[in-house]
Scaffold this motif. Structure first.
Motif, short mmCIF file in Angstrom:
data_model
loop_
_atom_site.label_atom_id
_atom_site.label_comp_id
_atom_site.label_asym_id
_atom_site.label_seq_id
_atom_site.Cartn_x
_atom_site.Cartn_y
_atom_site.Cartn_z
N LEU A 121 0.83 -1.20 0.00
CA LEU A 121 0.00 0.00 0.00
C LEU A 121 0.86 1.25 0.00
N LYS A 157 -7.13 -5.62 -1.75
CA LYS A 157 -7.18 -5.21 -0.35
C LYS A 157 -7.88 -6.25 0.52
N ARG A 158 -8.88 -6.92 -0.06
CA ARG A 158 -9.60 -7.96 0.69
C ARG A 158 -8.71 -9.16 0.97
N ASP A 166 -3.41 -2.61 6.42
CA ASP A 166 -3.85 -1.21 6.35
C ASP A 166 -2.83 -0.31 6.95
N GLU A 178 -8.62 -2.99 -7.14
CA GLU A 178 -8.07 -2.55 -5.86
C GLU A 178 -8.78 -3.19 -4.67
N GLY A 213 -3.14 4.94 0.62
CA GLY A 213 -4.02 3.78 0.66
C GLY A 213 -4.24 3.10 -0.68
N VAL A 270 -3.00 0.74 -3.96
CA VAL A 270 -2.24 -0.51 -4.01
C VAL A 270 -1.21 -0.42 -5.13
#
Length: 66
Positions: free
Chosen positions: A16, A59-60, A66, A55, A20, A22
């Protein structure tokens, strides 16, 4: 609720930015490199952002990054 597991391949390949988004490396640097010109190989060394459509998926896969 149990902890989620991070996807191991995703942890290694994506990171990241401060805002925020990716970041990801370019692919295609190694195989058949002799057919690619110098400029193309040089530009493949740089990183790029993951597209906005992908994205959320990335992120999941790494919930604790984070």
């Amino acid at each position: 609720m149990p902890k989620q597991k991070s996807h191991s391949g995703t942890k290694k390949r994506f990171w990241l930015t401060g805002t925020g988004k990716v970041n990801r490396p370019h692919g295609g640097k190694n195989h058949k490199a002799e057919t690619k010109n110098r400029k193309r190989k040089r530009n493949l060394r740089q990183t790029t952002l993951v597209s906005s459509t992908q994205e959320g998926t990335v992120k999941r896969m790494m919930p604790y990054k984070d």
